[in-house]
Design an enzyme around this catalytic site. Structure first.
Site, PDB file in Angstrom:
ATOM      1  N   ARG A 111     -25.054 -15.183 -40.107  1.00 30.40           N
ATOM      2  CA  ARG A 111     -24.855 -16.321 -39.194  1.00 30.40           C
ATOM      3  C   ARG A 111     -23.523 -16.189 -38.444  1.00 30.40           C
ATOM      4  O   ARG A 111     -23.376 -16.675 -37.321  1.00 30.40           O
ATOM      5  CB  ARG A 111     -24.933 -17.650 -39.957  1.00 30.40           C
ATOM      6  CG  ARG A 111     -24.643 -18.859 -39.084  1.00 30.40           C
ATOM      7  CD  ARG A 111     -25.192 -20.177 -39.655  1.00 30.40           C
ATOM      8  NE  ARG A 111     -24.885 -20.371 -41.057  1.00 30.40           N
ATOM      9  CZ  ARG A 111     -23.730 -20.857 -41.524  1.00 30.40           C
ATOM     10  NH1 ARG A 111     -22.770 -21.223 -40.689  1.00 30.40           N
ATOM     11  NH2 ARG A 111     -23.525 -21.005 -42.819  1.00 30.40           N
ATOM     12  N   TYR A 136     -34.164 -24.581 -14.639  1.00 26.96           N
ATOM     13  CA  TYR A 136     -35.103 -24.393 -15.744  1.00 26.96           C
ATOM     14  C   TYR A 136     -35.336 -25.741 -16.456  1.00 26.96           C
ATOM     15  O   TYR A 136     -34.395 -26.504 -16.676  1.00 26.96           O
ATOM     16  CB  TYR A 136     -34.527 -23.353 -16.704  1.00 26.96           C
ATOM     17  CG  TYR A 136     -35.382 -23.139 -17.913  1.00 26.96           C
ATOM     18  CD1 TYR A 136     -36.613 -22.522 -17.806  1.00 26.96           C
ATOM     19  CD2 TYR A 136     -34.977 -23.594 -19.163  1.00 26.96           C
ATOM     20  CE1 TYR A 136     -37.427 -22.353 -18.915  1.00 26.96           C
ATOM     21  CE2 TYR A 136     -35.774 -23.427 -20.280  1.00 26.96           C
ATOM     22  CZ  TYR A 136     -37.002 -22.808 -20.148  1.00 26.96           C
ATOM     23  OH  TYR A 136     -37.806 -22.651 -21.248  1.00 26.96           O
ATOM     24  N   ASP A 145     -26.579 -19.443 -15.250  1.00 24.64           N
ATOM     25  CA  ASP A 145     -27.791 -18.874 -15.856  1.00 24.64           C
ATOM     26  C   ASP A 145     -28.196 -17.681 -14.992  1.00 24.64           C
ATOM     27  O   ASP A 145     -28.632 -17.837 -13.854  1.00 24.64           O
ATOM     28  CB  ASP A 145     -28.885 -19.947 -15.884  1.00 24.64           C
ATOM     29  CG  ASP A 145     -30.168 -19.479 -16.569  1.00 24.64           C
ATOM     30  OD1 ASP A 145     -30.380 -18.257 -16.664  1.00 24.64           O
ATOM     31  OD2 ASP A 145     -30.960 -20.344 -16.980  1.00 24.64           O
ATOM     32  N   LYS A 150     -36.375 -12.805 -21.566  1.00 26.28           N
ATOM     33  CA  LYS A 150     -37.008 -12.416 -20.310  1.00 26.28           C
ATOM     34  C   LYS A 150     -36.650 -10.960 -19.974  1.00 26.28           C
ATOM     35  O   LYS A 150     -37.009 -10.072 -20.715  1.00 26.28           O
ATOM     36  CB  LYS A 150     -36.607 -13.412 -19.216  1.00 26.28           C
ATOM     37  CG  LYS A 150     -36.714 -14.885 -19.632  1.00 26.28           C
ATOM     38  CD  LYS A 150     -38.145 -15.365 -19.823  1.00 26.28           C
ATOM     39  CE  LYS A 150     -38.227 -16.741 -20.459  1.00 26.28           C
ATOM     40  NZ  LYS A 150     -37.489 -17.794 -19.779  1.00 26.28           N
TER      41      LYS A 150
HETATM   42  C1  LIG Z   1     -36.857 -19.020 -20.228  1.00 26.36           C
HETATM   43  C2  LIG Z   1     -35.627 -19.515 -19.558  1.00 26.36           C
HETATM   44  C3  LIG Z   1     -34.631 -20.201 -20.273  1.00 26.36           C
HETATM   45  C4  LIG Z   1     -34.797 -20.572 -21.735  1.00 26.36           C
HETATM   46  O1  LIG Z   1     -34.733 -19.463 -22.549  1.00 26.36           O
HETATM   47  P1  LIG Z   1     -35.465 -19.335 -23.991  1.00 26.36           P
HETATM   48  O2  LIG Z   1     -35.136 -17.948 -24.411  1.00 26.36           O
HETATM   49  O3  LIG Z   1     -36.918 -19.587 -23.772  1.00 26.36           O
HETATM   50  O4  LIG Z   1     -34.840 -20.381 -24.867  1.00 26.36           O
HETATM   51  C5  LIG Z   1     -33.481 -20.567 -19.603  1.00 26.36           C
HETATM   52  N1  LIG Z   1     -33.313 -20.293 -18.282  1.00 26.36           N
HETATM   53  C6  LIG Z   1     -34.254 -19.666 -17.550  1.00 26.36           C
HETATM   54  C7  LIG Z   1     -34.014 -19.403 -16.100  1.00 26.36           C
HETATM   55  C8  LIG Z   1     -35.436 -19.244 -18.157  1.00 26.36           C
HETATM   56  O5  LIG Z   1     -36.370 -18.627 -17.421  1.00 26.36           O
END
Ligand SMILES: *Cc1c(COP(=O)(O)O)cnc(C)c1O
Length: 391
Positions: free
Chosen positions: A54, A107, A179, A204
């Site tokens: 952790r 998002y 992001d 992603k």
């Molecule tokens: C999928 C996504 C998230 C969230 O991520 P997770 O790994 O599903 O928690 C945040 N921002 C964007 C732009 C995303 O496409």
């Protein structure tokens, strides 16, 4: 400075070196120490890798080394998902009474943190139109601590002027956090524009194979240290084997992204001309209202596009059904093309009014994978022809 393909293959070489060519998986919850002094040091080292998983693990540290070098930041850390990266950072950086600025097009999970979670904790939030840099300035208060941006945004592919937001934030000692999931550091490096913290849903493109949920945050150690402290409390720890899979996925990121970019651009150009399509949202199209800004900030435009159909909700849904390759799924960024109709996905979660405001009913989000460009374009055009004929 080595190139990005060299970085993704070698940037972790100094982290827990071993004679194994492929890094071993440290599938362990805890590490032992030889003596009390070593144990005490391991227990307190931020983002360490040999105390308790952790707190950190060699597989985490290897991913972090590659991400930090790709994003051009001092350090990075990994979390169990993209949302864990966001909530851990936000909980570390703001307290009751503070104010946070976010974007209207963002998002869904990020929007929910801004609209639901933070207000419940006594943190006020303002969501602005990110295509208007002055909107950020108008939203600023003396209590603003954090600005969250996402560019290109999900699912409308709107662009945020990073230079303008950073200039405003730095003048008022506000932390900025971007992001970078859609762009990846191959197409855009927010830290080069002065953004303080860069985060990803590594689920992603970074992982790229739709088989791991993970998140990362990159930035200066001084900002990551309190976020790491908070991560010990939120406990959203990435499993060692998932960190190992993520590292393996990232090795080929610089090979995959140019294909995603080419496929996204080709699909956008082909569908943009189609009579069943009223509008294509893709920053690489000269007709995108912020194409110049995108070209200035990005070196490629990614694999995700928003396609609006002339026949609204029903035609968008029928288009998904007519596609041969992209399957109906909420994710993106993997080698396989996926497509989603946000208005049907969110119908059960939002009221009619919220839905109408969030997304045009005829919008499809198409996430191009790494298949052959000609196959994806022919498939999308055939599906568009089919739904036009049926209308
Ligand atoms: C999928 C996504 C998230 C969230 O991520 P997770 O790994 O599903 O928690 C945040 N921002 C964007 C732009 C995303 O496409």
């Amino acid at each position: 400075m080595p190139g990005k393909s060299t970085v993704t293959v070698h940037a972790d070489r100094h982290v827990h070196p071993s004679r194994a060519v492929a890094p071993p998986i440290h599938q362990t919850a805890a590490f032992s120490a030889e003596d009390g002094e070593t144990f005490a040091r391991a227990a307190t080292e931020a983002r360490g890798q040999d105390f308790y998983t952790r707190f950190g693990n060699p597989n985490h540290a290897q991913v972090a080394a590659v991400v930090a070098e790709l994003e051009g930041t001092e350090a990075a850390m990994v979390t169990a998902s993209g949302m864990a990266a966001l909530t851990t950072a936000v909980l570390a950086l703001v307290s009751a009474g503070d104010h946070v600025i976010g974007q209207r097009s963002t998002y869904g999970g990020t929007a929910s943190v801004l609209l639901n979670l933070l207000p419940r904790l006594g943190v006020t939030t303002t969501l602005v139109d990110q295509t208007d840099p002055e909107a950020f300035e108008r939203a600023l208060t003396s209590r603003t601590r954090l600005i969250l941006v996402e560019t290109p945004s999900n699912p409308l592919l709107q662009i945020t002027d990073l230079r303008a937001v950073v200039e405003l934030a730095h003048a008022h000692e506000v932390v900025t956090m971007a992001d970078n999931t859609f762009a990846t550091p191959l197409n855009q490096r927010p830290a080069e524009f002065g953004v303080d913290l860069v985060w990803h849903s590594a689920t992603k493109y970074l992982n790229g194979h739709s088989d791991v949920s993970a998140g990362v945050i990159a930035g200066p150690a001084a900002l990551l240290d309190p976020i790491w402290d908070t991560s010990l409390l939120t406990g959203a720890t990435l499993g060692p084997i998932d960190a190992w899979l993520l590292l393996r996925g990232m090795r080929t990121l610089p090979l995959r992204i140019p294909r995603h970019n080419a496929n996204g651009q080709a699909l956008a150009e082909a569908l943009h001309e189609h009579p069943a399509v009223s509008r294509v949202h893709y920053p690489g199209l000269a007709s995108h209202p912020q194409h110049k800004l995108a070209a200035d900030q990005m070196s490629g435009y990614g694999g995700v596009l928003g396609v609006e159909f002339t026949g609204g909700f029903a035609m968008a849904d029928a288009f998904l059904g007519a596609l041969r390759y992209p399957r109906r799924s909420a994710s993106l960024g993997g080698v396989e093309s996926l497509a989603v109709h946000p208005a049907s996905m969110w119908r059960g979660m939002l009221s009619e009014d919220q839905l109408a405001e969030a997304v045009p009913p005829g919008l499809v989000r198409l996430a191009a994978g790494t298949e052959d460009t000609a196959d994806l374009v022919a498939d999308a055009l055939a599906a568009a022809d089919a739904v036009r004929g049926a209308a």
